[in-house]
Design a protein around this motif. Structure first.
Motif, PDB file in Angstrom:
ATOM      1  N   LYS A  46       5.275  -3.206 -10.121  1.00  0.00           N
ATOM      2  CA  LYS A  46       4.596  -4.445 -10.503  1.00  0.00           C
ATOM      3  C   LYS A  46       3.557  -4.810  -9.443  1.00  0.00           C
ATOM      4  N   ARG A  47       2.554  -5.541  -9.871  1.00  0.00           N
ATOM      5  CA  ARG A  47       1.551  -6.039  -8.935  1.00  0.00           C
ATOM      6  C   ARG A  47       1.819  -7.501  -8.646  1.00  0.00           C
ATOM      7  N   ASN A  48       1.649  -7.867  -7.382  1.00  0.00           N
ATOM      8  CA  ASN A  48       1.722  -9.270  -7.010  1.00  0.00           C
ATOM      9  C   ASN A  48       0.633  -9.539  -5.982  1.00  0.00           C
ATOM     10  N   ARG A  49       0.636 -10.697  -5.395  1.00  0.00           N
ATOM     11  CA  ARG A  49      -0.459 -11.046  -4.489  1.00  0.00           C
ATOM     12  C   ARG A  49      -0.415 -10.271  -3.185  1.00  0.00           C
ATOM     13  N   PHE A  50       0.698  -9.622  -2.887  1.00  0.00           N
ATOM     14  CA  PHE A  50       0.819  -8.836  -1.664  1.00  0.00           C
ATOM     15  C   PHE A  50       0.540  -7.356  -1.903  1.00  0.00           C
ATOM     16  N   LEU A  73       1.474  -3.902  -4.360  1.00  0.00           N
ATOM     17  CA  LEU A  73       2.409  -3.341  -5.318  1.00  0.00           C
ATOM     18  C   LEU A  73       3.842  -3.484  -4.814  1.00  0.00           C
ATOM     19  N   SER A  74       4.744  -3.723  -5.725  1.00  0.00           N
ATOM     20  CA  SER A  74       6.158  -3.750  -5.385  1.00  0.00           C
ATOM     21  C   SER A  74       6.914  -3.031  -6.501  1.00  0.00           C
ATOM     22  N   LYS A  75       8.060  -2.468  -6.164  1.00  0.00           N
ATOM     23  CA  LYS A  75       8.850  -1.714  -7.129  1.00  0.00           C
ATOM     24  C   LYS A  75      10.153  -2.447  -7.411  1.00  0.00           C
ATOM     25  N   LYS A  76      10.435  -2.623  -8.691  1.00  0.00           N
ATOM     26  CA  LYS A  76      11.704  -3.207  -9.094  1.00  0.00           C
ATOM     27  C   LYS A  76      12.813  -2.173  -8.889  1.00  0.00           C
TER      28      LYS A  76
END
Length: 98
Positions: free
Chosen positions: A67-71, A73-76
């Motif tokens: 997922k993309r967020n303001r920081f 990419l992050s992975k669930k």
């Protein structure tokens, strides 16, 4: 299987459109389970907790989405689900009676 493990194997029902179609077509219920849970543990847990007869258990390891967020990419996290086939005429009702 220890009685404490029975309560830890099943994390909860998985509610989705695909799970609803599996329930209608093949008398199946879908659960989120521990990643290290085996098919036999899932079968014993469902039979003990819901007092139903389990015919078959199929497990699927689901990859976590990126997922993309303001920081950036992050992975669930990855997780595991189990398709539990119940005997003919059996059903699990998740509605809470008040």
């Amino acid at each position: 299987m220890k009685s404490e493990r029975i309560y830890k194997v099943l994390l909860g029902p998985h509610v989705s459109e695909k799970a609803a179609m599996a329930g209608d077509a093949g008398n199946q219920v879908v659960f989120k389970v521990l990643p290290g849970a085996s098919k036999l543990e899932v079968k014993n847990a469902v039979e003990a907790l819901f007092k139903v007869d389990v015919v078959d258990v199929r497990t699927v390891n689901v990859k976590g989405k990126v997922k993309r967020n303001r920081f950036g990419l992050s992975k669930k996290p990855n997780w595991k689900k189990a398709y539990v086939s119940l005997a003919q005429g059996q059903d699990i009702d998740f509605a809470i009676a008040e």
